[in-house]
Write a protein that holds these residues in place. Sequence first.
Motif, PDB file in Angstrom:
ATOM      1  N   UNK A 209       0.859  -1.181   0.000  1.00 25.80           N
ATOM      2  CA  UNK A 209       0.000   0.000   0.000  1.00 25.80           C
ATOM      3  C   UNK A 209       0.894   1.230   0.000  1.00 25.80           C
ATOM      4  N   UNK A 210       1.080   1.826  -1.171  1.00 22.63           N
ATOM      5  CA  UNK A 210       1.977   2.976  -1.260  1.00 22.63           C
ATOM      6  C   UNK A 210       1.249   4.245  -0.814  1.00 22.63           C
ATOM      7  N   UNK A 211       1.942   5.375  -0.900  1.00 22.17           N
ATOM      8  CA  UNK A 211       1.370   6.634  -0.429  1.00 22.17           C
ATOM      9  C   UNK A 211       0.125   7.016  -1.213  1.00 22.17           C
ATOM     10  N   UNK A 212       0.129   6.731  -2.504  1.00 28.69           N
ATOM     11  CA  UNK A 212      -1.043   7.066  -3.318  1.00 28.69           C
ATOM     12  C   UNK A 212      -2.259   6.262  -2.865  1.00 28.69           C
ATOM     13  N   UNK A 213      -2.067   4.964  -2.662  1.00 35.93           N
ATOM     14  CA  UNK A 213      -3.177   4.115  -2.210  1.00 35.93           C
ATOM     15  C   UNK A 213      -3.704   4.613  -0.864  1.00 35.93           C
ATOM     16  N   UNK A 246      -1.688  13.208 -10.831  1.00 30.67           N
ATOM     17  CA  UNK A 246      -0.940  12.295  -9.963  1.00 30.67           C
ATOM     18  C   UNK A 246      -0.605  12.886  -8.597  1.00 30.67           C
ATOM     19  N   UNK A 247      -0.832  14.181  -8.413  1.00 31.30           N
ATOM     20  CA  UNK A 247      -0.511  14.804  -7.125  1.00 31.30           C
ATOM     21  C   UNK A 247      -1.655  14.689  -6.124  1.00 31.30           C
ATOM     22  N   UNK A 248      -2.796  14.189  -6.563  1.00 33.46           N
ATOM     23  CA  UNK A 248      -3.926  14.012  -5.645  1.00 33.46           C
ATOM     24  C   UNK A 248      -4.227  12.528  -5.508  1.00 33.46           C
ATOM     25  N   UNK A 249      -5.158  12.214  -4.614  1.00 34.29           N
ATOM     26  CA  UNK A 249      -5.495  10.810  -4.362  1.00 34.29           C
ATOM     27  C   UNK A 249      -5.995  10.131  -5.623  1.00 34.29           C
ATOM     28  N   UNK A 250      -5.710   8.842  -5.779  1.00 29.84           N
ATOM     29  CA  UNK A 250      -6.150   8.131  -6.991  1.00 29.84           C
ATOM     30  C   UNK A 250      -7.676   8.059  -7.084  1.00 29.84           C
ATOM     31  N   UNK A 251      -8.154   7.664  -8.259  1.00 33.56           N
ATOM     32  CA  UNK A 251      -9.595   7.620  -8.496  1.00 33.56           C
ATOM     33  C   UNK A 251     -10.263   6.476  -7.746  1.00 33.56           C
ATOM     34  N   UNK A 252      -9.545   5.360  -7.567  1.00 35.17           N
ATOM     35  CA  UNK A 252     -10.138   4.209  -6.891  1.00 35.17           C
ATOM     36  C   UNK A 252      -9.037   3.298  -6.371  1.00 35.17           C
ATOM     37  N   UNK A 253      -9.378   2.543  -5.334  1.00 28.93           N
ATOM     38  CA  UNK A 253      -8.442   1.571  -4.765  1.00 28.93           C
ATOM     39  C   UNK A 253      -9.207   0.311  -4.352  1.00 28.93           C
ATOM     40  N   UNK A 254      -8.451  -0.731  -4.006  1.00 25.29           N
ATOM     41  CA  UNK A 254      -9.038  -1.950  -3.467  1.00 25.29           C
ATOM     42  C   UNK A 254      -7.941  -2.828  -2.896  1.00 25.29           C
ATOM     43  N   UNK A 255      -8.325  -3.799  -2.107  1.00 23.05           N
ATOM     44  CA  UNK A 255      -7.387  -4.745  -1.491  1.00 23.05           C
ATOM     45  C   UNK A 255      -7.955  -6.149  -1.637  1.00 23.05           C
TER      46      UNK A 255
END
Length: 338
Positions: A209-213, A246-255
Amino acid sequence: MEISAAGRLEVRITTADVGKRVSVRRLSEAGVAGEKFTDTVGVLTSWTDGVLLITRKSGESVRVAESALVAGKVVPDAPARRRGPAASYEELARVTARAWPPVEGEWLGAWRLRAAGGFTRRANSVLPLGDPGLPLDEALTAVRRWYGERGLPAYVQTATGAEGTQELLCAELERRGWIREVTAEVWTGPLAPVADLAEGTGVVLSREADEAWLARYQRKGVSDVALRVLGAGPSVWFATVPGADPTVAPAAIGRCVVDGRWASFAAVEVDPARRRQGLATAVMAALARRALDEGASAAWLQVETDNTGARALYAGMGFALHHAYHHYREPGDAGTDR
């Protein structure tokens, strides 16, 4: 309902049937002209002082006055699911625990005591998988002591609604003043159809889980302990859909955690401005394909009972309810929001 040879409704349950699944019919308003019947199906968890306590599949407890009973019988356990993967409660309980592991654990008989610095109730609660090896009151005293030594409130995670779940334990906890704070559900479904729902193009998979995630993850200020929980499990994958900036939070994530035949989905989150664009589906499809590559064939996830949007999404993917689970907090503790 039980009907006698003469055509009359009969009560064919007794106090000896406590712990069994029953179906009862009672008068909604006994003694009032034109009264209606109410039917209840669930586990008979107690029958004392003329009152029956029946725990439904959802975990809701229903009190029924013995004097209002007009019919009752013992009924078999709910039939096996006709679609999706077959699984016992115990199998799923162990799989779900491995997918969200604590940083510290200890066994009390067949009760698993779990702690992770207060990060989520699931990682900071007792998971009963059998007999604690002590009378219940002594076991609960030991539980409160163990969590107290770690500066944490004591929680017990229980389940209802499937064969082998813990309706009787729920009733005993409530009788002792333990407070049910959260109810959620475990849903299961076949994995391959999820993988076929979308191409998953634009989804980036990673082992960490990187900083973007983490910037999209709903729990802000994640600690080192939380990172250990998120990153632990048999085979963990994180999915990210980068946004235009790319400087803001990504559009979507999941685990996703792959564990033998099972794949779990969690932390599926989408930028509110990008919802209803299929991003959650794309994330899950990409993770599902990776899980299929690792040999998984079945999937599970957890969903809050009031999350109507997620429930509709998952139902459309072929998931269905397996059982409900609940977190009971020790009496006298204010608890925390986690």
